[in-house]
Design a protein around this motif. Structure first.
Motif, mmCIF file in Angstrom:
data_model
loop_
_atom_site.group_PDB
_atom_site.id
_atom_site.type_symbol
_atom_site.label_atom_id
_atom_site.label_comp_id
_atom_site.label_asym_id
_atom_site.label_seq_id
_atom_site.Cartn_x
_atom_site.Cartn_y
_atom_site.Cartn_z
ATOM 1 N N PRO A 13 0.706 6.909 3.449
ATOM 2 C CA PRO A 13 -0.480 6.212 3.970
ATOM 3 C C PRO A 13 -1.699 6.340 3.061
ATOM 4 O O PRO A 13 -2.588 5.488 3.092
ATOM 5 C CB PRO A 13 -0.739 6.879 5.318
ATOM 6 N N SER A 14 -1.739 7.365 2.236
ATOM 7 C CA SER A 14 -2.881 7.533 1.326
ATOM 8 C C SER A 14 -2.971 6.407 0.290
ATOM 9 O O SER A 14 -4.010 6.235 -0.344
ATOM 10 C CB SER A 14 -2.787 8.885 0.604
ATOM 11 N N LEU A 15 -1.918 5.623 0.142
ATOM 12 C CA LEU A 15 -1.909 4.517 -0.818
ATOM 13 C C LEU A 15 -2.370 3.197 -0.207
ATOM 14 O O LEU A 15 -2.399 2.171 -0.889
ATOM 15 C CB LEU A 15 -0.494 4.331 -1.385
ATOM 16 N N THR A 16 -2.752 3.212 1.058
ATOM 17 C CA THR A 16 -3.087 1.972 1.751
ATOM 18 C C THR A 16 -4.180 1.177 1.052
ATOM 19 O O THR A 16 -4.047 -0.034 0.865
ATOM 20 C CB THR A 16 -3.475 2.259 3.217
ATOM 21 N N ALA A 17 -5.260 1.815 0.653
ATOM 22 C CA ALA A 17 -6.356 1.082 0.013
ATOM 23 C C ALA A 17 -5.881 0.374 -1.256
ATOM 24 O O ALA A 17 -6.303 -0.751 -1.542
ATOM 25 C CB ALA A 17 -7.507 2.028 -0.304
ATOM 26 N N LEU A 19 -2.550 -0.414 -2.056
ATOM 27 C CA LEU A 19 -1.401 -1.298 -1.909
ATOM 28 C C LEU A 19 -1.571 -2.417 -0.890
ATOM 29 O O LEU A 19 -0.907 -3.450 -0.997
ATOM 30 C CB LEU A 19 -0.161 -0.476 -1.536
ATOM 31 N N ALA A 20 -2.434 -2.237 0.101
ATOM 32 C CA ALA A 20 -2.554 -3.241 1.167
ATOM 33 C C ALA A 20 -2.887 -4.637 0.644
ATOM 34 O O ALA A 20 -2.277 -5.619 1.089
ATOM 35 C CB ALA A 20 -3.559 -2.785 2.213
ATOM 36 N N PRO A 21 -3.815 -4.789 -0.305
ATOM 37 C CA PRO A 21 -4.089 -6.149 -0.800
ATOM 38 C C PRO A 21 -2.886 -6.779 -1.519
ATOM 39 O O PRO A 21 -2.636 -7.974 -1.379
ATOM 40 C CB PRO A 21 -5.253 -5.950 -1.782
ATOM 41 N N LEU A 22 -2.147 -5.972 -2.255
ATOM 42 C CA LEU A 22 -0.972 -6.486 -2.949
ATOM 43 C C LEU A 22 0.119 -6.848 -1.956
ATOM 44 O O LEU A 22 0.776 -7.888 -2.080
ATOM 45 C CB LEU A 22 -0.454 -5.464 -3.962
ATOM 46 N N ARG A 23 0.288 -6.014 -0.938
ATOM 47 C CA ARG A 23 1.275 -6.290 0.104
ATOM 48 C C ARG A 23 0.929 -7.578 0.842
ATOM 49 O O ARG A 23 1.795 -8.403 1.141
ATOM 50 C CB ARG A 23 1.343 -5.121 1.081
#
Length: 132
Positions: A13-17, A19-23
């Motif tokens: 979850p620490s990667l959300t900032a 990875l979320a836009p790419l996802r």
């Protein structure tokens, strides 16, 4: 690729900032290329229809089959997990680019855009892409 993003985000979850836009972009690409999107005419080869194209979604598992990319465990190290995402993004972009050769013109334009975005994502997921 979208399922891989989901698994990495669930595990890290620490990667959300990051990875979320790419996802979100990958989800939009799936919607645009899939059923209900700008689908090619019937009988036209697409990246997802080419089973030998690397990085394309795997067909549903058959009884007795082994785990594939959609079920591979997420590495415990977030850096390794992101590096694997970069490889998957590159393979997917390459598959979309390869499909340009047989796609009708309108669909080819969409594939070209998605392939370019995928290549940019692969870069952004590497250590090179994280430098300021």
């Amino acid at each position: 690729l979208l399922a891989r993003y989901d698994r990495v985000l669930a595990a890290h979850p620490s990667l959300t900032a990051r990875l979320a836009p790419l996802r979100a972009a990958v989800a939009a690409h799936v919607a645009a290329l899939g059923p209900g999107g700008a689908s090619p005419p019937p009988g036209t080869a697409t990246p997802s229809a080419a089973p030998s194209a690397p990085g394309t979604p795997e067909p549903p598992a058959r009884a007795g089959s082994t785990a594939g990319p959609a079920t591979d465990p997420v590495p415990a190290d977030p850096g390794v997990a992101v590096a694997e995402l970069a490889v998957a993004a590159r393979r997917t972009a390459d598959a979309h680019a390869a499909a340009l050769l047989t796609a009708p013109p309108e669909y080819a334009r969409l594939l070209a855009s998605v392939a370019a975005a995928g290549a940019a994502h692969a870069y952004l997921l590497t250590s090179e892409g994280t430098r300021s």
